[in-house]
Motif scaffolding. Structure first.
Motif, PDB file in Angstrom:
ATOM      1  N   ASN A   1      49.729  46.003  58.113  1.00 49.30           N
ATOM      2  CA  ASN A   1      49.375  44.584  58.170  1.00 49.30           C
ATOM      3  C   ASN A   1      50.431  43.700  57.529  1.00 49.30           C
ATOM      4  O   ASN A   1      50.218  42.490  57.366  1.00 49.30           O
ATOM      5  CB  ASN A   1      48.024  44.353  57.473  1.00 49.30           C
ATOM      6  CG  ASN A   1      46.872  44.995  58.207  1.00 49.30           C
ATOM      7  OD1 ASN A   1      46.759  44.863  59.427  1.00 49.30           O
ATOM      8  ND2 ASN A   1      46.016  45.699  57.479  1.00 49.30           N
ATOM      9  N   GLY A   2      51.553  44.310  57.132  1.00 54.99           N
ATOM     10  CA  GLY A   2      52.627  43.534  56.525  1.00 54.99           C
ATOM     11  C   GLY A   2      52.370  43.170  55.080  1.00 54.99           C
ATOM     12  O   GLY A   2      52.905  42.186  54.570  1.00 54.99           O
ATOM     13  N   ILE A   3      51.570  43.982  54.371  1.00 63.28           N
ATOM     14  CA  ILE A   3      51.183  43.685  52.992  1.00 63.28           C
ATOM     15  C   ILE A   3      51.861  44.677  52.042  1.00 63.28           C
ATOM     16  O   ILE A   3      51.836  45.892  52.288  1.00 63.28           O
ATOM     17  CB  ILE A   3      49.653  43.768  52.837  1.00 63.28           C
ATOM     18  CG1 ILE A   3      48.984  42.701  53.716  1.00 63.28           C
ATOM     19  CG2 ILE A   3      49.232  43.603  51.373  1.00 63.28           C
ATOM     20  CD1 ILE A   3      47.490  42.853  53.830  1.00 63.28           C
ATOM     21  N   PRO A   4      52.471  44.202  50.953  1.00 64.00           N
ATOM     22  CA  PRO A   4      53.107  45.110  49.986  1.00 64.00           C
ATOM     23  C   PRO A   4      52.062  45.691  49.035  1.00 64.00           C
ATOM     24  O   PRO A   4      51.884  45.240  47.907  1.00 64.00           O
ATOM     25  CB  PRO A   4      54.101  44.195  49.257  1.00 64.00           C
ATOM     26  CG  PRO A   4      53.435  42.844  49.288  1.00 64.00           C
ATOM     27  CD  PRO A   4      52.689  42.784  50.601  1.00 64.00           C
ATOM     28  N   THR A   5      51.354  46.712  49.479  1.00 64.62           N
ATOM     29  CA  THR A   5      50.212  47.241  48.740  1.00 64.62           C
ATOM     30  C   THR A   5      50.595  47.789  47.362  1.00 64.62           C
ATOM     31  O   THR A   5      49.743  47.877  46.481  1.00 64.62           O
ATOM     32  CB  THR A   5      49.512  48.352  49.538  1.00 64.62           C
ATOM     33  OG1 THR A   5      50.478  49.344  49.925  1.00 64.62           O
ATOM     34  CG2 THR A   5      48.871  47.781  50.802  1.00 64.62           C
ATOM     35  N   ALA A   6      51.851  48.149  47.162  1.00 65.98           N
ATOM     36  CA  ALA A   6      52.292  48.650  45.861  1.00 65.98           C
ATOM     37  C   ALA A   6      52.371  47.544  44.818  1.00 65.98           C
ATOM     38  O   ALA A   6      52.512  47.829  43.619  1.00 65.98           O
ATOM     39  CB  ALA A   6      53.651  49.334  45.985  1.00 65.98           C
ATOM     40  N   LEU A   7      52.274  46.290  45.273  1.00 63.93           N
ATOM     41  CA  LEU A   7      52.406  45.167  44.350  1.00 63.93           C
ATOM     42  C   LEU A   7      51.146  44.298  44.257  1.00 63.93           C
ATOM     43  O   LEU A   7      50.911  43.667  43.219  1.00 63.93           O
ATOM     44  CB  LEU A   7      53.592  44.273  44.764  1.00 63.93           C
ATOM     45  CG  LEU A   7      54.966  44.943  44.803  1.00 63.93           C
ATOM     46  CD1 LEU A   7      56.020  43.953  45.272  1.00 63.93           C
ATOM     47  CD2 LEU A   7      55.345  45.518  43.436  1.00 63.93           C
ATOM     48  N   VAL A   8      50.344  44.240  45.315  1.00 67.37           N
ATOM     49  CA  VAL A   8      49.137  43.415  45.266  1.00 67.37           C
ATOM     50  C   VAL A   8      47.967  44.244  44.739  1.00 67.37           C
ATOM     51  O   VAL A   8      47.959  45.464  44.841  1.00 67.37           O
ATOM     52  CB  VAL A   8      48.794  42.820  46.649  1.00 67.37           C
ATOM     53  CG1 VAL A   8      49.907  41.919  47.143  1.00 67.37           C
ATOM     54  CG2 VAL A   8      48.508  43.914  47.671  1.00 67.37           C
ATOM     55  N   GLY A   9      46.991  43.544  44.183  1.00 76.11           N
ATOM     56  CA  GLY A   9      45.824  44.229  43.644  1.00 76.11           C
ATOM     57  C   GLY A   9      46.000  44.720  42.220  1.00 76.11           C
ATOM     58  O   GLY A   9      45.113  45.370  41.679  1.00 76.11           O
ATOM     59  N   SER A  10      47.137  44.392  41.601  1.00 77.22           N
ATOM     60  CA  SER A  10      47.381  44.879  40.237  1.00 77.22           C
ATOM     61  C   SER A  10      46.429  44.253  39.232  1.00 77.22           C
ATOM     62  O   SER A  10      46.102  44.863  38.209  1.00 77.22           O
ATOM     63  CB  SER A  10      48.832  44.586  39.824  1.00 77.22           C
ATOM     64  OG  SER A  10      49.079  43.185  39.821  1.00 77.22           O
ATOM     65  N   GLY A  11      45.953  43.032  39.524  1.00 80.76           N
ATOM     66  CA  GLY A  11      45.107  42.329  38.567  1.00 80.76           C
ATOM     67  C   GLY A  11      43.642  42.321  38.934  1.00 80.76           C
ATOM     68  O   GLY A  11      42.881  41.466  38.467  1.00 80.76           O
ATOM     69  N   HIS A  12      43.217  43.274  39.766  1.00 84.29           N
ATOM     70  CA  HIS A  12      41.820  43.313  40.198  1.00 84.29           C
ATOM     71  C   HIS A  12      40.955  44.056  39.169  1.00 84.29           C
ATOM     72  O   HIS A  12      40.514  45.181  39.390  1.00 84.29           O
ATOM     73  CB  HIS A  12      41.712  43.978  41.574  1.00 84.29           C
ATOM     74  CG  HIS A  12      42.237  43.120  42.673  1.00 84.29           C
ATOM     75  ND1 HIS A  12      42.012  43.382  44.004  1.00 84.29           N
ATOM     76  CD2 HIS A  12      42.979  41.987  42.647  1.00 84.29           C
ATOM     77  CE1 HIS A  12      42.594  42.452  44.746  1.00 84.29           C
ATOM     78  NE2 HIS A  12      43.197  41.600  43.940  1.00 84.29           N
ATOM     79  N   HIS A  13      40.772  43.415  38.049  1.00 83.20           N
ATOM     80  CA  HIS A  13      39.909  43.971  37.014  1.00 83.20           C
ATOM     81  C   HIS A  13      39.446  42.821  36.126  1.00 83.20           C
ATOM     82  O   HIS A  13      39.964  41.706  36.201  1.00 83.20           O
ATOM     83  CB  HIS A  13      40.654  45.027  36.187  1.00 83.20           C
ATOM     84  CG  HIS A  13      41.845  44.499  35.431  1.00 83.20           C
ATOM     85  ND1 HIS A  13      41.736  43.862  34.211  1.00 83.20           N
ATOM     86  CD2 HIS A  13      43.169  44.494  35.727  1.00 83.20           C
ATOM     87  CE1 HIS A  13      42.941  43.506  33.790  1.00 83.20           C
ATOM     88  NE2 HIS A  13      43.824  43.873  34.695  1.00 83.20           N
ATOM     89  N   PHE A  14      38.461  43.092  35.304  1.00 84.94           N
ATOM     90  CA  PHE A  14      37.938  42.075  34.389  1.00 84.94           C
ATOM     91  C   PHE A  14      37.935  42.595  32.954  1.00 84.94           C
ATOM     92  O   PHE A  14      37.165  42.136  32.117  1.00 84.94           O
ATOM     93  CB  PHE A  14      36.517  41.670  34.804  1.00 84.94           C
ATOM     94  CG  PHE A  14      36.467  40.905  36.106  1.00 84.94           C
ATOM     95  CD1 PHE A  14      36.631  39.527  36.127  1.00 84.94           C
ATOM     96  CD2 PHE A  14      36.276  41.567  37.309  1.00 84.94           C
ATOM     97  CE1 PHE A  14      36.599  38.822  37.316  1.00 84.94           C
ATOM     98  CE2 PHE A  14      36.232  40.871  38.512  1.00 84.94           C
ATOM     99  CZ  PHE A  14      36.396  39.491  38.516  1.00 84.94           C
ATOM    100  N   ARG A  15      38.835  43.533  32.658  1.00 83.86           N
ATOM    101  CA  ARG A  15      38.861  44.109  31.311  1.00 83.86           C
ATOM    102  C   ARG A  15      39.168  43.065  30.247  1.00 83.86           C
ATOM    103  O   ARG A  15      38.720  43.198  29.103  1.00 83.86           O
ATOM    104  CB  ARG A  15      39.896  45.243  31.240  1.00 83.86           C
ATOM    105  CG  ARG A  15      39.526  46.487  32.030  1.00 83.86           C
ATOM    106  CD  ARG A  15      40.415  47.667  31.638  1.00 83.86           C
ATOM    107  NE  ARG A  15      41.823  47.376  31.841  1.00 83.86           N
ATOM    108  CZ  ARG A  15      42.469  47.579  32.983  1.00 83.86           C
ATOM    109  NH1 ARG A  15      41.820  48.070  34.031  1.00 83.86           N
ATOM    110  NH2 ARG A  15      43.749  47.312  33.095  1.00 83.86           N
ATOM    111  N   ASP A  16      39.966  42.047  30.601  1.00 81.79           N
ATOM    112  CA  ASP A  16      40.318  41.025  29.616  1.00 81.79           C
ATOM    113  C   ASP A  16      39.461  39.766  29.747  1.00 81.79           C
ATOM    114  O   ASP A  16      39.733  38.752  29.108  1.00 81.79           O
ATOM    115  CB  ASP A  16      41.809  40.662  29.715  1.00 81.79           C
ATOM    116  CG  ASP A  16      42.253  40.397  31.162  1.00 81.79           C
ATOM    117  OD1 ASP A  16      41.372  40.257  32.038  1.00 81.79           O
ATOM    118  OD2 ASP A  16      43.467  40.338  31.404  1.00 81.79           O
ATOM    119  N   ALA A  17      38.412  39.824  30.586  1.00 81.11           N
ATOM    120  CA  ALA A  17      37.462  38.713  30.694  1.00 81.11           C
ATOM    121  C   ALA A  17      36.446  38.812  29.563  1.00 81.11           C
ATOM    122  O   ALA A  17      36.317  39.866  28.928  1.00 81.11           O
ATOM    123  CB  ALA A  17      36.747  38.769  32.050  1.00 81.11           C
TER     124      ALA A  17
END
Length: 313
Positions: A266-282
């Motif tokens: 899909n033309g998405i750099p999957t190795a770089l996106v999604g790195s911040g999908h967490h709420f550990r620091d919320a």
């Protein structure tokens, strides 16, 4: 070599100081109401669900760098370990960005280290803080930014409905929102493919990285504005070999060589996106809850899907 670096940084500073290359008219940090109407119309034209109130799609991307020095981290008062993203096993910055329907970047923030969640980074940007104010007129009434599940639904944010126990209508809404929201991931893919240095670790002072990335984003928009195809050509074999060699100088936690970033189907750099999908620091280390009494624009979008009797194809 030093003269080359000085020339490069001189060009970077010139690009970032050029008003004509700003993300928005009049050099504004965020699109004006007039620009928001144009963007919303563009997203509406590509939405199979007739979503007509989306003014940006938002996400975060890891900007890969070499491990910063202790002196640099001390200077900017950020610990070395915070620059390491455990999910991607890479050092770097978290780039937060929003784009329009034509994959132009219209807002960006690159101040947080790579371990930061998208949610925390967003809520600590000038725009995120402004939108916490219910009286803010930064965004047109009833209009929204489309984000993924790294963000939280509110009066200016539409996100997918999390979980698996959802209705057919909610599943359809998630599908049609994704059709539009993926635009920002595609924009990241075009950016990374066009500027190959982002496919391997940036080996420069961590202090220089934000200005370099903003410069590349401005030039990305310039290419689109001047008719350059979003399907950028494949790097020359010599350049590709260099990118892969530089990536391989970095090691994973298992002491394996890192691979250069590539794009998925899909033309998405999957190795770089999604790195911040967490709420550990919320707060409380969990996803914040919305006020169920609020009739948000997102709820109106779900109602639109229900009224049209749409379903996931």
């Amino acid at each position: 070599k030093q003269s080359v670096y000085k020339s490069v940084y001189g060009v970077v500073n010139a690009v970032n100081a050029t008003a004509a290359l700003a993300f928005n008219d009049n050099g504004a940090e965020f699109p004006s109401h007039e620009e928001q109407r144009e963007i919303a119309a563009g997203f509406r034209a590509m939405s199979a669900a007739d979503f007509d109130k989306i003014i940006l799609t938002l996400d975060g991307m890891l900007v890969w760098t070499t491990q910063p020095s202790a002196a640099e981290c001390e200077f900017i008062e950020i610990g070395e370990r915070l620059f390491h993203c455990y999910r991607k096993d890479k050092f770097g910055f978290l780039l937060m960005a929003g784009c329009d329907h034509e994959t132009r970047f219209r807002w960006a923030d690159i101040k947080h280290p790579a371990s930061t969640s998208d949610y925390l980074a967003w809520t600590n940007t000038d725009v995120g803080i402004e939108l916490e104010n219910d009286d803010s007129d930064l965004i047109l009434p009833d209009h929204v930014i489309a984000g993924d599940n790294a963000f939280v639904e509110n009066m200016t944010m539409a996100t997918p409905i999390p979980g698996t126990q959802i209705t057919e209508v909610e599943d359809a809404y998630n599908f049609y929102l994704s059709q539009v929201r993926i635009t920002i991931e595609r924009a990241f893919g075009i950016l990374v493919h066009r500027w190959g240095i982002l496919r391997r670790p940036l080996s420069m002072s961590i202090l220089k990285v934000p200005s370099i990335v903003i410069c590349l984003m401005r030039l990305h928009n310039f290419c689109i504005d001047n008719g350059d195809s979003r399907r950028t050509p494949t790097p020359r074999s010599r350049d590709e070999r260099h990118i892969r060699r530089r990536a391989a100088t970095q090691r994973t936690r298992d002491d394996e060589r890192q691979a250069a970033v590539s794009l998925d189907s899909n033309g998405i750099p999957t190795a770089l996106v999604g790195s911040g999908h967490h709420f550990r620091d919320a707060p409380r280390g969990r996803r914040p809850r919305r006020n169920n009494n609020d009739l948000t624009p997102m709820r109106k979008m779900i109602r639109k899907v229900a009224d049209a009797d749409l379903r996931r194809p």
